[in-house]
Every structure is written in structure tokens, then in C-alpha cells.
Design an enzyme around this catalytic site. Structure first.
Site, mmCIF file in Angstrom:
data_model
loop_
_atom_site.group_PDB
_atom_site.id
_atom_site.type_symbol
_atom_site.label_atom_id
_atom_site.label_comp_id
_atom_site.label_asym_id
_atom_site.label_seq_id
_atom_site.Cartn_x
_atom_site.Cartn_y
_atom_site.Cartn_z
ATOM 1 N N ASP A 199 0.852 -1.195 0.000
ATOM 2 C CA ASP A 199 0.000 0.000 0.000
ATOM 3 C C ASP A 199 0.882 1.237 0.000
ATOM 4 O O ASP A 199 1.099 1.848 1.041
ATOM 5 C CB ASP A 199 -0.925 -0.013 1.212
ATOM 6 C CG ASP A 199 -1.873 1.168 1.227
ATOM 7 O OD1 ASP A 199 -2.147 1.709 0.135
ATOM 8 O OD2 ASP A 199 -2.335 1.557 2.312
ATOM 9 N N GLU A 253 -2.432 10.203 -0.872
ATOM 10 C CA GLU A 253 -3.650 9.397 -1.007
ATOM 11 C C GLU A 253 -4.224 8.984 0.330
ATOM 12 O O GLU A 253 -5.454 8.892 0.493
ATOM 13 C CB GLU A 253 -3.349 8.153 -1.852
ATOM 14 C CG GLU A 253 -4.566 7.304 -2.208
ATOM 15 C CD GLU A 253 -4.901 6.239 -1.174
ATOM 16 O OE1 GLU A 253 -5.967 5.604 -1.291
ATOM 17 O OE2 GLU A 253 -4.088 6.038 -0.237
ATOM 18 N N GLU A 254 -3.359 8.702 1.289
ATOM 19 C CA GLU A 254 -3.805 8.076 2.528
ATOM 20 C C GLU A 254 -4.770 8.937 3.338
ATOM 21 O O GLU A 254 -5.558 8.406 4.108
ATOM 22 C CB GLU A 254 -2.586 7.704 3.388
ATOM 23 C CG GLU A 254 -1.713 6.609 2.810
ATOM 24 C CD GLU A 254 -2.417 5.262 2.734
ATOM 25 O OE1 GLU A 254 -3.540 5.138 3.245
ATOM 26 O OE2 GLU A 254 -1.840 4.326 2.155
ATOM 27 N N GLU A 312 -3.519 -0.303 -6.459
ATOM 28 C CA GLU A 312 -3.731 0.036 -5.058
ATOM 29 C C GLU A 312 -3.450 -1.178 -4.186
ATOM 30 O O GLU A 312 -3.269 -2.297 -4.669
ATOM 31 C CB GLU A 312 -5.182 0.526 -4.883
ATOM 32 C CG GLU A 312 -5.570 0.973 -3.490
ATOM 33 C CD GLU A 312 -4.698 2.076 -2.933
ATOM 34 O OE1 GLU A 312 -3.633 1.725 -2.405
ATOM 35 O OE2 GLU A 312 -5.067 3.257 -3.013
ATOM 36 N N HIS A 365 -1.629 -1.361 6.778
ATOM 37 C CA HIS A 365 -1.353 -0.139 7.550
ATOM 38 C C HIS A 365 -0.562 -0.415 8.829
ATOM 39 O O HIS A 365 -0.637 0.360 9.777
ATOM 40 C CB HIS A 365 -2.657 0.594 7.900
ATOM 41 C CG HIS A 365 -3.212 1.377 6.756
ATOM 42 N ND1 HIS A 365 -4.316 2.191 6.877
ATOM 43 C CD2 HIS A 365 -2.828 1.475 5.448
ATOM 44 C CE1 HIS A 365 -4.585 2.753 5.706
ATOM 45 N NE2 HIS A 365 -3.694 2.328 4.830
#
Length: 977
Positions: free
Chosen positions: A178, A212-213, A238, A311
Site C-alpha cells: 500500500d 492518497e492516505e 492500489e 497499515h
């Protein structure tokens, strides 16, 4: 002529217990095994590099990219950006000799340090300054002018192709999948299409966006660059997991999806696309910006599992693989090559809205893979047409067939008896036997697995997080055993040759109703997630029709009745023979005991004892043949060995092999589609409960998928031997106990706790919080040294629990730990100036707020009451992106928070705000209060955020720490104006 008992037992295709058990089991195992293997075993990396690609180089680039956390608000992010620009320059300079020469591919690199944008959505305002990297590889048919240099000028031609990935990570993850793999795939695409011989026909724009996050900022600000006018189609790369296969998340239409069909290892189902449309999937990707806001048509390809590493610090190169990299890269190359080589006009037409690109409109798509090697794509209109056709033709065909059977006197369904001549009364048909079995058995089996779902959600709701296959095993074993047990009891109590046709009829009715529902969604909402239902319904219809056609092989009911009555009248009356007939009115009241006694009459009333009339027991040998024990009687001599067990005598002429055809029509396609879909959905949701999602839904989904997966066995399971169901019962007991008592997390399947440290810069109050699922968040907090002895406050927060405590560990986010510089006073971390402005023409309440923070690129303004309008000095305005509250966007109540992002460190933002007047106070007292907050997200230096270091060090090994908000540390000061 009656079939011999030996011939029946040797027929490997007959509808007997051993053939059914073996064949059904083999089909399920033979199909489910490769489905599981394909889902978990990735395609091997080619031994030699593909022309234009360098897989070894790609892997080394991924390792370099992920050597630290690199969120937008970190210095590591700047390093990554510089490295990417260097790598792109190396690739382009190596492959492109000279942009002016004939043999070179014209390539332009845009280092965008100018684009910015303000967006308002869901009562949140965001101002963002972009640092995107854009590479434009000119196509053979592209406009030869450098049109982007002229304001207001648009490109001519058919439009280009955009490939996007974001190079920022979250503050607690290395971003390998990611979106590191996506970024590296983009670098390899640049390498591939700048290699001589691979020049694209349409222009290719490769976008490496930053930000983006947090709110998809990088993709939104890309819309402000002139080159964004060129692409009409896109491919978004993605990562919503941390490895495995890259799946096709969603697509805009059939035309663009067909290019993904070129992928050597396609993977995905339109079911995931429906999840976004129905709001079942709450997170978003850049896809929504390109497709929804800008009007492009394209694809969203992403990793989706395991969510436990998403994450977190396990989203690194060590926990992904070269196979995962190759899976995404191969799909990206094949899809992009197809898109840039397309010479059609499919992606030209009227724009889908004001300001959007003229990409035209496509048709809704249905798509799914088969064993990860083939990919089916067709229009949703085709699915709708086929569905409507089956809804009409199926019932009509069965109805007409039933009428023909009735006219030919062969409709044994629902038959009770057939009258005969000569005063014998009527011959029973027992045609209702088996009619009510399916509702009872199907209802009971489904209820049992649904009850297990509720039991799991009640007793050990998180067990699916780490043991999803134990849950599947429990559900499958329970369903199959209950279905077999009830079917065997029903067959023992009331044996019926009509079991199969009745069950199939009920199944067709059920799938017909499901098809009605899915057809409505297809036509009304364009949702094709029920695509598998039409295959299910068609197979069930064909199998049911075959059962109806089988009835044509039976004798006419009248002929059967006359044959039975003739057999009885041609031999001495016996008690057993008389049972084949229902007495007529004339024979009512006549009993054997009323006959004249003879020497063979039993001394006991109603019971004959001569050898000529001796009644023997008849046994089933387990293969459907009947074995006699003793001398033959009238009944056993008349019995046809083609009749299975004690089923209706007229069933002797039914074909014995058609069950195989029926099973093959229903089961294989159902096993493939439902099996793949079940694994896909399970992988996507079994670790989402830690994020606050429902703990019941995953278990209910597995229960329902189990029902759909094994429902094709119901017409045949009453012929199963006891061996496999008994084994499955033992599996059920073992997995049930395990699922109820096992601890749901482990070092490889950690639960995520969300970290945040908040510092009140006015008072010095310092509070640390962990947010997660109870009781696990409390267990983790209890292991933190600084929380020991503190007053732990645990309060509900959305679908989770936030536990916080006062901490003495002050963050060192302004100066590096160990620096000789003195610590900066807290009240200097954030600086602001709030000034009330003169009343405007439309609003008397206006203010200007200036805010800046030390060593940060992100701050925010939070208002205690909503503002009605705001503007950030220097911000661009775009009609495609609302920049102020409006009724259409659901923000008519105003904005309560403005997030401010800058590409420069320590930047000062100037915000003008307006708010509605309070009718209860005068203008001078109508103040605006709130907090000026800045964010710090850089955790690469040990000791910068001691509270985070402590939590990571002392949390149990089954805990993963991730970020709760855009910043790991939030420092706030109150304001009033």
C-alpha cells in the site's frame, strides 16, 4: 425382464449408495482443492526477464522504497520523492536516446510543485498542495504539439491512458503493498513503454501521486494539471491488504474491463464492485476520483489480504513476495498494453458531467475469473436478458411438460391412487411421498448453520480473524451432516422414488425467486453481484426438467394399476399381496378371518402359518438391492429388483444413470463460482471486525455461502453412505470446540489498535489513547508501563472503544531526540492569529485565521460551531470539487473542520471564514471558537514519539499498532474571534 441383483450392484453409474457417495465426493474434492490452491498459491516469477521489464530491479526498488515510513507529512516522503525522480530519469535516459530522434519515444516528466485544490465533503474541508510526479509517454497518434503549455488548450485525438499509484504510506506502515508494489509497477511500465518496439499508440500518463492516505488528496490535485485532460481511461493500482493476489476491485464498464481479460492471471469478481455500490465497503481508493469526479473510465486493481498487516509495520517487503509483485505487474502490463494499443472510438463521446473528460458512456459489466487463468466478461444487459428469458422459459417448460405427462397418464407426482376395474378398488401410488422433505431439510440445515453464526458472534466473535478455515470447516461439516441425517431418516420412514424430483422442483422454485431478486437489481441499480444465480437457476432447471422427462419412461398409471390387479387376481390371495390394493367399496368389511377355515388357517386370528404363505423379512444390502432370508413368498417373487429398497413399485422403469447428468448440470459450476466467491469474500472481510465492522455478518455470510455451496447435494444425499457424514460429524465437534475456546489472535494474525497522542499546548496536558475492540484494547493498555496506576478512561467511539490515559512521555517532534538544541516551548509548536473582519455584503460574521506549525506540513482548524463559507489564500477552485458547503453534497449544515496541507515545511496558511449569526446574541457577542491544531506523523526516528515507542515495545505480540488519525501527534491551541 427384471434386472439381476448382481448386475445392479456392479453398475458404477446407478443411483445407489456407493456410486453416489464416491462420485459426489470426488467432484467436490476435485473442484474445491484447485480453487483453494489458486487462491493461496501465486504464479511463479518467470525465470528470465520479460522483454522491457527487469523483475530483479523491480524487487530491489521495492526494498529501497520501503526502508522507512513515508507519509506525506514526513521528511522520508521527500526522500522517496527525490529517489523516484532519479529512478525515472535513469529509466528514461537509458531507453530514450533523444526525444527529437525518430527512434526515440517522446517522454515528458512533470515535477508538479504548483497544483493545489480545496475540496469540501461530508462537513469537512480540505486544502491540499500537491507534489505529484507525472510521466507522459507520447503515443503514435497523439497530438504532436506541447499543448499543455498553453492555458485553455486541449489535446486532439482519441484520448490517452492513465496508470496511477500513490507513493505515500501511512505513518505506521512501510507501504510495501500500500502502495509500493503499485509504484514499482509504474516504474516498470515506464521502462516497458519507453523501450524501443513498445511505443504506445495512445499516449500513456503514469501518475505517482502523493497524499492518497488522507482523503485521496493526490488524485484530486492531479485534476488541476493540464495533462489530466489527455487520458480517457485509467488503471489504478492500489493495496488494501498486504500481499497475496492483486484482484480486480471494480470497473466502470464492459468495454474497459475486456482489456483486463488480457492479464495472464486474472483474479476477481464483480461482487466486490457491488460492495462499493451498495456501501458495504466504506473505504475508498483513487478510483472514485478518476471515475466519479473526472469522468474517466477504468479499472481498480488492488491487493486485499491479509487485512491484519494492512497499515502496520508488517506491510513491508519481508511480508510480501516477488510473486505478488509479478502478479500485479503482469496484470498492469497486459491491461495497459491493450488500452494504449486500442484504435477504436469506444472511449470517445459526450462527457458524463460538466468539466469531465469526453470519454463517453460504457455498458455495465459482469466479470469473474475461473481458476485464476480465464476471465469472463459480458454486459449486464446480456445477463438481464438471459435472466428474464430463464424466468419465463423455465416455469413454462416444466408446466407444459407436466401437462403432457398428465395427458399421457404418466404424471405420478402428487398421485394418491389409481382406480382399477373388476371391483379391486384402487392401487396406491404414494405420489406425495417426499414432497415436504426439502422445506424441512433445507430449513433445518440452514437454521443450524445460522445458529452457529449467532453462537460464534456471541461467544468468540473474533475467532474468524485468525481461523477462518476452522469456521468454514465447522459450517460445512454441520450442514452436510444435518442434511444427510435428516434425509436418511426421511428415506427410512417413508422411502420414495420421488425424493429427487421433488427436491429439484423446490430448488428450482427457490433459485427462481432468487433470480427474480437479482434481475430487479440488475435492471434498477446496475448491480450484478448475483451473477452466479443465473447459472445456479439454469443448472437446477435443466436437472429438474430431466427428472420430469424421466417420468415418460414409466408405464401409464392405469396400466400399472391393471398389472398389479392382474398379478393379484392370477394367484392365491395373500395378506402381502392384498396390501398393494386399496379396498373398493364392495370389499370393505371383508376380512381374511371371515373366510371358511381350512387346515392351513392359523390358530391365531388373522395370521396364516403355512409354509406357502409364510412372510419373511427383507433386508437392504446397502447398495439398493434387496436380499431375502428364507424361502420366497408371493410378495418377494413379485418384487422387481429395479425398485430401490421399499420405494414405490412403479419406479422400476426409472433410468438409473440420469442422476449423474443432473448432478453435473448443477454442482460443478456452482462449486466453482460459489467456492471462488466464498474465498474472495472471506479473505476480504474476516479481519475487518477489528475495524469496528459487524461481528455477526462474516459468520452469516459463511453460513449462507455454505448453504449455496452444498445445496446441490440435497437431491442425492439420501443415497450417501454413513462413512463421510460420520467423519464430518467428528470434524464438526472438534472445530466447534476449537472455535468456542481458542484465542482469536496470534503473531501472524494480529489485531490492530489505533494510536493517537494529543497535547494541549495551552495547558500542557498530554493524553495517549489506544482505540480497538474490547476486551483486547483494555488488555493491551494494562501492559503499558506509563498507563500503570493511571486513571484509564474507556469510552465508546463509533464501533470501537477508546482507552486513554494521562502520559508523562512528551513527544520530541520539533527537534530530533538527542539534539543539542533546547526543547521548544509547547506554546510555540503552533502559532495562529485570529482576526475579525469587517462585515461583508452577505454575512456580518467574518474572520481571518492565520496558522502555522513547526516541523510539520499539516494543520487543521476545528470549529465549535459550523462555518458557512471559507477560502484559503492561493487555493484553486474547481467546479467538479465543491469548495464550500452546499445542499447537493449534504454539507448544508456547514463545515466544522478544515484540514490544511502544504508542500513546504512550517508553512503559514491564511483562511477566511464566515459563519451564520446566532439569533440569541448580538453581532459583537456572536463569536467563533475552536482549536488550531497541527499534526506530526514522522515516526522514523526512535524517541521522536516516546509514547508510540513504548506502546509498540510493550504491547502483546498479538497486537499491531497503527495510526488513528492523519497525525500520530496532535498539538492544539484554543482560539476565539
Amino acid at each position: 425382464m427384471a434386472r439381476s441383483r448382481t448386475a445392479g450392484r456392479c453398475n458404477p453409474f446407478a443411483f445407489y449408495r456407493v456410486p453416489v457417495t464416491v462420485f459426489v465426493t470426488l467432484i467436490y474434492v476435485a473442484l474445491l482443492a484447485p480453487i483453494i490452491v489458486v487462491h493461496h498459491i501465486l504464479p511463479a516469477v518467470p525465470e528470465s526477464d520479460v522483454e522491457g521489464l527487469d523483475l530483479h530491479e523491480a524487487w530491489r526498488d521495492l526494498q529501497h522504497l520501503t526502508n522507512g515510513f513515508h507519509p506525506y507529512n514526513s521528511h522520508k516522503n521527500d526522500e522517496v520523492r527525490s529517489w523516484l525522480l532519479t529512478r525515472i530519469d535513469e529509466i528514461v535516459s537509458t531507453n530514450v536516446k533523444d526525444a527529437k530522434q525518430q527512434d526515440g519515444v517522446r517522454t515528458f516528466v512533470f515535477d508538479d510543485n504548483q497544483s493545489n485544490l480545496t475540496v469540501v465533503q461530508s462537513n469537512l474541508g480540505v486544502y491540499f498542495e500537491g507534489t505529484n510526479i507525472i510521466v507522459y509517454i507520447c503515443g503514435q497518434e497523439d497530438d504532436k504539439r506541447e499543448w499543455w503549455k498553453e492555458p485553455g488548450l486541449s489535446p486532439s485525438g482519441k484520448g490517452g491512458v492513465l496508470v496511477n499509484a500513490h507513493y505515500d504510506s501511512v505513518s505506521t506502515g512501510y507501504g510495501a503493498t500500500d502502495d509500493g508494489v503499485g509504484v514499482i509497477s509504474c516504474l516498470q511500465l515506464i521502462k516497458y513503454f519507453t523501450t524501443p518496439g513498445h511505443e504506445p499508440t495512445r499516449g500513456l500518463v503514469v501518475l505517482l501521486n502523493n497524499g492518497e492516505e488522507d482523503f485521496l488528496n493526490g488524485a484530486r490535485v492531479y485534476s488541476q494539471h493540464p495533462i489530466s485532460k489527455l487520458p480517457h481511461t485509467f488503471l489504478n493500482l492500489e493495496g488494501a491488504g498486504a500481499g497475496g493476489r492483486a484482484t480486480l476491485f471494480r470497473s466502470s464498464d464492459t468495454e474497459v474491463t475486456k482489456f483486463y481479460q488480457r492479464s495472464p492471471y486474472p483474479f476477481g469478481s464483480v461482487f466486490s464492485d457491488a460492495g462499493f455500490k451498495l456501501g458495504m465497503i466504506r473505504s475508498q481508493t483513487d478510483y472514485i476520483v478518476f471515475e466519479g469526479d473526472m469522468g474517466l473510465r477504468g479499472l481498480d486493481v488492488a491487493f486485499m489480504e491479509p487485512r491484519a498487516r494492512y497499515h502496520t509495520n508488517q506491510d513491508d517487503a519481508k511480508h510480501t513476495s516477488q510473486q505478488s509483485l509479478w502478479h500485479m505487474l503482469s496484470a498492469a502490463v497486459a491491461t495497459t498494453e491493450g488500452l494504449v494499443s486500442d484504435t477504436s472510438h469506444d472511449f470517445e463521446g459526450r462527457p458524463q458531467g460538466p468539466g469531465k473528460v469526453p470519454s463517453g458512456t460504457g455498458s455495465g459489466a459482469v466479470w469473474f475469473d475461473l481458476f485464476g487463468t480465464a476471465f469472463a466478461v459480458f454486459e449486464i444487459h446480456t445477463l438481464f436478458a438471459l435472466s428474464v428469458t430463464l424466468l419465463i422459459v423455465g416455469p413454462l417448460t416444466l408446466f407444459i411438460t407436466s401437462i403432457i405427462l398428465a395427458n399421457q397418464d404418466r404424471m405420478y407426482l402428487f398421485g394418491i391412487s389409481v382406480p382399477v376395474d373388476d371391483g379391486f378398488g384402487s392401487v396406491p401410488l404414494r405420489g406425495w411421498r417426499g414432497f415436504f422433505r426439502f422445506p424441512f431439510i433445507f430449513g433445518s440445515t440452514t437454521a443450524s448453520v445460522v445458529a452457529l453464526a449467532y453462537l460464534m458472534a456471541k461467544i468468540n466473535p473474533m475467532i474468524a480473524h485468525s481461523s477462518e478455515y476452522a469456521v468454514w470447516s465447522m459450517m460445512i461439516s454441520a450442514w452436510v451432516f444435518v442434511a444427510w441425517f435428516l434425509s436418511r431418516i426421511a428415506n427410512f420412514a417413508r422411502p420414495s422414488a420421488l425424493h429427487r424430483i421433488y427436491v429439484l422442483t423446490w430448488m428450482f422454485l427457490l433459485t427462481w425467486v432468487l433470480l427474480v431478486i437479482t434481475t430487479v437489481y440488475e435492471n434498477r441499480d446496475g448491480i450484478a453481484s448475483g451473477y452466479f444465480v443465473i447459472f445456479y437457476a439454469f443448472g437446477t432447471f435443466m436437472a429438474t426438467w430431466i427428472s420430469y422427462l424421466e417420468l415418460f419412461s414409466l408405464p401409464k398409471k392405469s396400466d400399472f394399476a391393471n398389472k398389479v390387479s392382474g398379478q393379484i387376481s392370477s394367484r392365491p390371495t395373500s395378506l402381502g399381496g392384498s396390501r398393494l390394493l386399496t379396498p373398493s367399496g364392495e370389499s370393505v368389511g371383508q376380512h381374511p378371518e371371515d373366510e371358511e377355515p381350512t387346515e392351513s388357517t392359523s390358530l391365531l386370528r388373522g395370521q396364516r402359518t403355512s409354509f406357502a404363505n409364510y412372510t419373511r423379512p427383507v433386508e437392504d444390502d446397502g447398495d439398493g438391492d434387496l436380499l431375502s432370508t428364507g424361502v420366497s413368498t408371493d410378495v418377494s417373487e413379485a418384487r422387481d429388483f429395479n425398485v430401490y429398497g421399499y420405494e414405490q413399485p412403479w419406479s422400476a422403469n426409472l433410468p438409473k444413470w440420469t442422476w449423474i447428468l443432473q448432478f453435473l448440470l448443477i454442482a460443478p459450476i456452482v462449486i466453482i463460482l460459489i467456492g471462488q466467491l466464498g474465498l474472495l469474500i472471506t479473505s476480504a472481510i474476516h479481519q475487518t471486525m477489528q475495524d469496528g465492522s459487524s461481528t455477526l455478518v462474516p459468520y452469516l455470510i459463511i453460513a449462507l455461502l455454505t448453504t449455496f455451496l452444498f445445496m446441490p447435494t440435497l437431491p442425492f444425499i439420501h443415497r450417501y453412505t454413513y462413512h463421510i457424514p460420520t467423519f464430518l460429524f467428528l470434524i464438526f465437534v472438534a472445530t466447534l470446540v476449537y472455535n468456542l475456546v481458542a484465542f482469536p489472535f496470534s503473531g501472524n494474525n494480529r489485531t490492530k489498535l489505533f494510536f493517537l497522542q494529543e497535547v494541549d499546548l495551552d495547558t500542557g496536558a498530554n493524553r495517549v489513547s489506544l482505540t480497538g475492540i474490547q476486551p483486547f484494547v483494555s488488555d493491551a493498555v494494562a501492559s503499558i508501563p506509563s498507563a500503570d496506576g493511571q486513571n484509564i478512561s474507556c469510552i465508546p467511539k463509533m464501533d470501537r472503544t477508546e482507552c486513554s490515559w494521562e502520559s508523562s512521555l512528551v513527544p520530541h517532534v520539533i527537534t530530533h531526540p538527542g539534539s543539542e538544541k533546547e526543547e521548544t516551548p509547547l506554546n510555540e509548536w503552533v502559532k495562529y492569529k485570529a482576526t475579525r473582519l469587517e462585515p461583508g455584503s452577505q454575512n456580518s460574521n467574518r474572520a481571518q485565521i492565520k496558522i502555522s506549525g513547526l516541523n510539520t506540513r499539516g494543520c487543521l482548524l476545528h470549529f465549535d460551531k459550523p462555518i458557512t463559507r471559507f477560502h484559503v489564500t492561493g487555493s484553486a477552485i474547481d467546479s467538479r470539487f465543491p469548495s464550500n458547503p452546499s445542499l447537493e453534497d449534504g454539507t448544508e449544515d456547514g463545515v466544522r473542520e478544515i484540514r490544511l496541507w502544504s508542500r513546504t515545511w512550517g508553512n503559514q496558511w491564511v483562511v477566511d471564514a464566515e459563519w451564520a449569526s446566532d439569533e440569541d446574541v448580538n453581532n459583537e457577542e456572536d463569536t467563533l471558537t475552536g482549536k488550531a491544531t497541527c499534526l506530526w506523523s514522522d515516526a522514523n526516528t526512535q524517541g521522536a514519539i516516546p509514547a508510540l515507542d513504548e506502546v509498540i515495545q510493550y504491547s502483546p505480540d498479538w497486537v499491531a499498532i497503527t495510526k488513528l488519525d492523519a497525525g500520530l501527534v496532535k498539538g492544539s491551541r484554543s482560539f476565539e474571534v
